[in-house]
Enzyme design. Structure first.
Site, mmCIF file in Angstrom:
data_model
loop_
_atom_site.group_PDB
_atom_site.id
_atom_site.type_symbol
_atom_site.label_atom_id
_atom_site.label_comp_id
_atom_site.label_asym_id
_atom_site.label_seq_id
_atom_site.Cartn_x
_atom_site.Cartn_y
_atom_site.Cartn_z
ATOM 1 N N GLU A 1 -8.916 5.978 9.336
ATOM 2 C CA GLU A 1 -9.018 7.446 9.357
ATOM 3 C C GLU A 1 -10.458 7.876 9.991
ATOM 4 O O GLU A 1 -11.150 8.634 9.358
ATOM 5 C CB GLU A 1 -9.144 8.035 7.804
ATOM 6 C CG GLU A 1 -7.601 7.340 7.260
ATOM 7 C CD GLU A 1 -7.418 7.422 5.754
ATOM 8 O OE1 GLU A 1 -8.228 8.214 5.247
ATOM 9 O OE2 GLU A 1 -6.443 7.150 5.172
ATOM 10 N N GLU B 1 1.857 3.013 5.876
ATOM 11 C CA GLU B 1 1.774 3.473 4.597
ATOM 12 C C GLU B 1 2.820 4.375 4.343
ATOM 13 O O GLU B 1 2.649 5.634 4.105
ATOM 14 C CB GLU B 1 0.402 4.340 4.419
ATOM 15 C CG GLU B 1 -0.889 3.015 4.680
ATOM 16 C CD GLU B 1 -2.314 3.737 4.334
ATOM 17 O OE1 GLU B 1 -2.264 4.798 3.619
ATOM 18 O OE2 GLU B 1 -3.288 3.395 4.751
HETATM 19 O O1 G3I Z 1 -10.433 0.743 -10.371
HETATM 20 C C1 G3I Z 1 -10.148 1.798 -11.245
HETATM 21 C C2 G3I Z 1 -9.861 1.413 -12.588
HETATM 22 O O2 G3I Z 1 -10.976 0.561 -12.899
HETATM 23 C C3 G3I Z 1 -9.671 2.552 -13.372
HETATM 24 O O3 G3I Z 1 -9.216 2.011 -14.893
HETATM 25 C C4 G3I Z 1 -8.474 3.416 -13.013
HETATM 26 C C5 G3I Z 1 -8.124 4.813 -13.801
HETATM 27 O O4 G3I Z 1 -8.391 5.887 -13.092
HETATM 28 O O5 G3I Z 1 -8.975 3.908 -11.713
HETATM 29 C C6 G3I Z 1 -9.120 2.795 -10.897
HETATM 30 O O6 G3I Z 1 -9.390 3.177 -9.404
HETATM 31 C C7 G3I Z 1 -8.639 3.835 -8.859
HETATM 32 C C8 G3I Z 1 -7.942 3.126 -7.829
HETATM 33 O O7 G3I Z 1 -6.945 3.812 -6.805
HETATM 34 C C9 G3I Z 1 -6.915 1.874 -8.235
HETATM 35 O O8 G3I Z 1 -5.822 2.357 -9.084
HETATM 36 C C10 G3I Z 1 -8.813 5.239 -8.004
HETATM 37 O O9 G3I Z 1 -9.718 6.135 -9.222
HETATM 38 C C11 G3I Z 1 -8.282 5.779 -7.220
HETATM 39 O O10 G3I Z 1 -9.114 6.863 -6.649
HETATM 40 C C12 G3I Z 1 -7.674 4.958 -6.184
HETATM 41 O O11 G3I Z 1 -6.876 5.546 -5.222
HETATM 42 C C13 G3I Z 1 -6.543 4.913 -4.219
HETATM 43 C C14 G3I Z 1 -6.760 5.740 -2.930
HETATM 44 O O12 G3I Z 1 -6.115 5.184 -1.802
HETATM 45 C C15 G3I Z 1 -8.201 5.994 -2.826
HETATM 46 O O13 G3I Z 1 -8.640 6.726 -1.763
HETATM 47 C C16 G3I Z 1 -4.755 4.595 -4.325
HETATM 48 O O14 G3I Z 1 -4.627 3.776 -5.453
HETATM 49 C C17 G3I Z 1 -4.372 4.223 -2.903
HETATM 50 O O15 G3I Z 1 -3.031 4.219 -2.768
HETATM 51 C C18 G3I Z 1 -4.866 5.245 -1.774
HETATM 52 O O16 G3I Z 1 -4.562 4.526 -0.408
HETATM 53 C C19 G3I Z 1 -4.972 5.228 0.711
HETATM 54 C C20 G3I Z 1 -5.267 4.229 1.780
HETATM 55 O O17 G3I Z 1 -6.213 3.292 1.402
HETATM 56 C C21 G3I Z 1 -5.418 4.865 2.907
HETATM 57 N N1 G3I Z 1 -4.699 6.021 3.498
HETATM 58 C C22 G3I Z 1 -4.359 7.132 2.237
HETATM 59 C C23 G3I Z 1 -3.860 6.199 1.035
HETATM 60 C C24 G3I Z 1 -3.511 7.201 0.163
HETATM 61 O O18 G3I Z 1 -4.578 7.928 -0.515
#
Ligand code: G3I
Length: 374
Positions: free
Chosen positions: A164, A269
Site C-alpha cells: 500500500e 485479499e
Molecule cells: O491483537 C489485538 C488483540 O490483542 C486484541 O484482543 C484485539 C481486540 O480488539 O485486537 C487485536 O488486534 C487487532 C488485529 O486485527 C487482530 O485481530 C487490531 O485491533 C485490528 O486493527 C487488526 O485488524 C487487521 C487490519 O488489517 C489492521 O490494519 C485485520 O485483522 C486484517 O484483516 C487487516 O488486513 C489488511 C491487510 O493486512 C492489508 N490490506 C488491507 C486489509 C484490511 O484492512
C-alpha cells in the site's frame, strides 16, 4: 523440502480433477474442493488468523485443509506483532503459521514486510520521537527484513515486500519510509528481501487497484524495479470489493496493465462487502440512522441481496479463470464471514457477509456452483 516440490502433487490433483469436471459430487469427495477444481489454474488460498492456526477454530481449519493449497498470515507477520521492539521479535505465531502450512503441503505467503500501517511505533523514530536518519532507517529495514525472511528461508513461497505505498492519484503515500528515504525505500526493501532468500517470490501489494492513477503508477513502479534488475514476481491486487465497486471491466484493465509489465498477478485479499457502501462524508446527522445505514442486516442477509452478491463474486471468479495464464494465486481474506475484518469496519459490531463460507462454515451459493455441488 523446497516448496515448489511440495506443490507438485497439488497441481497434479487439480489436473486429474479438471479431467472429470462437470460430474456431480458429494462434498466429501476430493473433487468438491476448490483446490482440486482450480489448483491447476492458480494457487487457491486463504488468510488465517491465530485462532485458526492454533487449531482452536476447528471448523475453519477443516475448510482450510480441504479447500486451500495456500495460506497467508492475516496479522502475525506484521511489524507491530512480529517485531514490537527494536531488540525483540515475537516469532512464535509466525512459526506456527509456517509449520501449519508446511505440514499441510500449502504454499505459505508472508504478509507483509514494509507497510506504514501496523508498523511498530519505534521503527522510524529515535528515543526522542524524531525521525531517524536515512542510514539508520535503511539499517533497521535491512535487519528487520533479513531476520524475518532469513528465518523462513526456503519455506515461504513468496513475500508481500511492500504494501500500500501508492495513492489513488498515483502519488507515493507520504509514509515515514517515504519521508525519510523517498521512493528508493521500495527497491531497497525488495533488494533486502531478495538477498535474504534468493528463491522466494517477491510481490508489491495494494488495494483499489482498479483506480487509473494507482494502476498507472504501480505499473510504472514494477517497470522501474525490473529496469534496475530487481526481482519482482507479481503484483498483488487486493480484492477488497463492494456491491458497487469495482466494475469487472476496470479490474480487468488493471490486471492486464500489470501483466503487460511482465509480472504475474495475484488476487491477494479477496472479499466483497454485501452491505451498501456508506460514504464517510454522508450527511446522516442522526447517530442511530447512521448506524442503521452502516449495519442494515444485523440478523441475516436478505435473499435478494445474497443473489446479487453471489452473481458478482461468480463474475469476478470467472474473470480470474479467464486470465489464469497470468494469475498465479487467488486468496480469500479469511475463511468464514464471522472472522472477517469487515465485521468491525468502519464500526465495531457491524455484521458483514464478505467471504466464501458463511458463519456456519457452509460454502456460499457461488462456491457450490463453481464446485457443481448441490
Ligand atoms: O491483537 C489485538 C488483540 O490483542 C486484541 O484482543 C484485539 C481486540 O480488539 O485486537 C487485536 O488486534 C487487532 C488485529 O486485527 C487482530 O485481530 C487490531 O485491533 C485490528 O486493527 C487488526 O485488524 C487487521 C487490519 O488489517 C489492521 O490494519 C485485520 O485483522 C486484517 O484483516 C487487516 O488486513 C489488511 C491487510 O493486512 C492489508 N490490506 C488491507 C486489509 C484490511 O484492512
Amino acid at each position: 523440502m523446497k516448496l515448489k516440490q511440495t506443490l507438485l502433487p497439488l497441481v497434479i490433483a487439480g489436473l486429474v480433477t479438471a479431467c472429470i469436471g462437470g460430474k456431480r459430487t458429494t462434498p466429501s469427495e476430493e473433487s468438491s474442493s476448490l483446490k482440486a477444481a482450480f489448483g491447476n489454474k492458480f494457487l487457491i488460498g486463504a488468510a488465517l488468523n491465530q485462532r485458526q492456526v492454533s487449531g482452536e477454530d476447528t471448523a475453519a481449519i477443516a475448510i482450510a485443509k480441504h479447500h486451500f493449497n495456500s495460506i497467508v498470515a492475516e496479522n502475525c507477520m506484521k511489524c507491530e506483532v512480529i517485531h514490537p521492539e527494536e531488540n525483540r521479535y515475537n516469532l512464535t505465531p509466525a512459526d506456527s503459521l509456517v509449520d501449519f502450512g508446511e505440514e499441510n503441503g500449502m504454499a505459505v505467503i508472508g504478509h507483509c514486510l514494509i507497510w506504514h500501517s501496523q508498523l511498530a511505533p519505534w521503527f522510524c523514530v529515535d528515543s526522542a520521537g524524531k525521525n531517524v536518519s536515512p542510514e539508520v532507517l535503511k539499517q533497521r529495514m535491512k535487519e528487520h527484513i533479513s531476520t524475518i525472511v532469513g528465518r523462513y528461508k526456503g519455506r515461504i513461497h513468496g513475500w508481500d515486500v511492500v504494501n500500500e505505498a501508492i495513492m489513488e492519484d498515483g502519488s507515493y503515500r507520504k509514509t515515514k519510509f517515504y519521508e525519510i528515504l523517498g521512493k528508493e525505500y521500495i527497491p531497497y526493501a525488495f533488494q533486502c528481501a531478495h538477498e535474504a532468500d534468493p528463491e522466494a517470490e517477491l510481490y508489491y501489494n495494494d488495494y483499489g487497484m482498479n483506480v487509473p492513477g494507482r494502476r498507472d503508477s504501480v505499473a510504472a513502479l514494477v517497470r522501474s524495479l525490473k529496469e534496475k534488475g530487481i526481482r519482482i514476481d507479481a503484483v498483488g491486487m487486493q480484492g477488497h470489493m463492494g456491491m458497487d465497486y469495482p466494475t469487472v471491466e476496470d479490474f480487468e484493465k488493471s490486471l492486464l496493465a500489470f501483466a503487460a509489465t511482465g509480472a504475474k498477478v495475484m488476487i491477494t485479499e479477496w472479499d466483497m462487502s454485501a452491505l451498501p457502501t456508506v460514504s464517510h462524508t454522508a450527511n446522516i446527522s442522526d447517530t442511530a440512522a447512521y448506524w442503521k445505514a452502516l449495519n442494515p442486516y444485523p440478523e441475516t442477509l436478505p435473499d435478494s441481496v445474497s443473489r446479487i452478491w453471489n452473481a458478482r463474486m461468480k463474475s469476478f471468479f470467472d474473470l480470474f479463470l479467464k486470465h489464469a495464464d497470468v494469475i498465479t494465486r487467488v486468496t480469500a481474506w479469511g475463511i468464514s464471514d464471522g472472522d472477517s475484518w469487515k465485521n468491525d469496519f468502519p464500526m465495531r459490531g457491524r455484521r458483514e457477509y464478505p467471504l466464501l463460507f458463511d458463519r456456519n462454515y457452509q460454502p456460499k451459493p457461488f462456491v457450490r456452483e463453481l464446485l457443481q455441488t448441490p
